[in-house]
Motif scaffolding. Sequence first.
Motif, short mmCIF file in Angstrom:
data_model
loop_
_atom_site.label_atom_id
_atom_site.label_comp_id
_atom_site.label_asym_id
_atom_site.label_seq_id
_atom_site.Cartn_x
_atom_site.Cartn_y
_atom_site.Cartn_z
N GLN A 193 0.83 -1.20 0.00
CA GLN A 193 0.00 0.00 0.00
C GLN A 193 0.87 1.25 0.00
OE1 GLN A 193 -2.04 0.72 3.63
NE2 GLN A 193 -2.82 2.70 2.96
N ARG A 194 1.93 1.23 0.75
CA ARG A 194 2.77 2.42 0.86
C ARG A 194 3.44 2.75 -0.47
NH1 ARG A 194 5.25 2.56 7.01
NH2 ARG A 194 3.62 1.30 7.97
N ASP A 198 0.31 5.26 -1.16
CA ASP A 198 0.86 6.42 -0.46
C ASP A 198 1.73 7.29 -1.36
OD1 ASP A 198 -0.49 5.74 1.78
OD2 ASP A 198 1.21 4.88 2.85
N THR A 199 2.48 6.67 -2.27
CA THR A 199 3.25 7.50 -3.20
C THR A 199 2.32 8.28 -4.13
OG1 THR A 199 3.46 5.62 -4.73
CG2 THR A 199 5.29 6.02 -3.19
N GLN A 277 -5.41 6.05 9.53
CA GLN A 277 -4.67 5.28 8.54
C GLN A 277 -4.30 3.91 9.09
OE1 GLN A 277 -4.09 6.14 5.40
NE2 GLN A 277 -5.22 8.04 5.68
N ALA A 281 -5.72 0.42 7.56
CA ALA A 281 -4.75 -0.55 7.02
C ALA A 281 -4.97 -1.93 7.64
CB ALA A 281 -3.33 -0.07 7.29
N VAL A 386 0.48 10.80 5.44
CA VAL A 386 1.16 10.03 4.39
C VAL A 386 2.67 10.06 4.61
CG1 VAL A 386 1.59 9.86 1.91
CG2 VAL A 386 -0.70 10.44 2.74
N ARG A 389 3.98 7.53 7.08
CA ARG A 389 4.00 6.15 6.58
C ARG A 389 5.21 5.93 5.67
NH1 ARG A 389 -0.42 3.14 7.05
NH2 ARG A 389 -0.12 2.10 5.06
N LEU A 390 5.47 6.88 4.80
CA LEU A 390 6.60 6.72 3.88
C LEU A 390 7.95 6.85 4.60
CD1 LEU A 390 5.31 8.64 0.72
CD2 LEU A 390 5.51 6.17 1.04
N ASP A 406 5.40 0.21 13.38
CA ASP A 406 6.01 -0.85 12.58
C ASP A 406 6.79 -1.83 13.45
OD1 ASP A 406 5.14 -0.04 9.96
OD2 ASP A 406 6.47 1.68 10.18
#
Length: 419
Positions: A193-194, A198-199, A277, A281, A386, A389-390, A406
């Motif tokens: 997903q990321r 997300d990108t 988020q 997820a 976002v 997450r990235l 994480d």
Amino acid sequence: MFVSFFPQPKLFFSSAAIWSLAAILFWFFGGEQLGAVLGLPPAAAGAPPIIGIAVLVSKPFLWFYIYFALCVGIFYGFWSWYSPHPWQRWSILMTAVVLFFIYFNVQVSVAVNAWYGPFFDYVQGLMSGTGTSTNAEFYTGLADFSWLALVGMNVQVVNAFIVSHWIFRWRTAMNNYFIENWARLRHIEGASQRIQEDTMRFSQIMEDLGSSFVQSIMTLIAFLPVMIQLQAHISELPIVGAIPQPLVIAALAWCLFGTISVMIAGLKLPGLQFRNQRVEAAYRKELVYGEDHADRAQPATTAELFANVRHNYFRLYFHYIYFNVVRYTYLQADNIFSLLILGPSLVAHKITFGALNQISNAFGKVTGSLQFLLTSWSTIVELQSVHKRLRAFEATLLGEPLPAIDQRYLAKHGAEDPA
């Protein structure tokens, strides 16, 4: 997010800022006069302003276009030699093109503001019966605005097209960079997903937010001198009376009040959005597992996960109530604020119809620029979510500690998660 598209991002952005500042200072302390060497001198002191589309192709403007191209060419040449990057044409040259088009459209707005004064004074004379005119003169005046609007609109369309392609190139660079390091990233929660979603969201938000931010800065720089000139018509402000730089102080104070109010009201929103988020997820992951494994995505599990989604969204909706009350109240008051501060000068008959339109437009442009954080706060909140997450991807690739969410995921599921 940045190393994939820009060469040595920290050094690149700091050098870009220093080079831009140096170019601006040189322009104001001698560079503007250098155009005379090429037969493109600055406007003579005391010369009447050029009204209409002709101002955009006048000699001072032509010299600025050349000067801008030279500065960009030198900067691009240095980075092409010092640290070549596969995306440097887009990250440097096309960025400069986007900045130039934004600057050009701001100058169109300044030219329109200059048109307001003489044209609406002319209209005021017609309405009061103190002036005479012909139909041809009236429509010629309208044509000056029409040409400016037509050019500005088409440049804006072209710039929007270029920005969309520029942003997608950035997304492509991020995608390629993360895919190349997939073996080291696949264990992170929601890795697929990321990379995919997300990108995409990051690039879309940057397209809207980045363009708006740059335009706000350039509008502020362009219209502050205009407003300083126009405030000669203002005798005093309500309550505080006569003060130096009345329009500038009023604009800064009003926008500072609004921005601080909205920031305080929206203080909890980034964290709440990030929690959303997380629960989204988790719910999506269980449903994906359920597509391939019959023992996953059972009613009890999905009900619990969706209850978490529901709880977080309802909590977010509650906090948006007072945030929107503060934001919309301020924006409604902003509609009449310029008239409020112009009241004493209007009552004293010190402002003509043309000057009123010029001042109101310039004041609106300046306050609109200063209110960037206020009007974009919801988008900034989403961008922060976002970005968090990235950042986990970058932390992994750079050997930094993973975010707590994480780390908890790895401890629970291990490092061989198929997602």
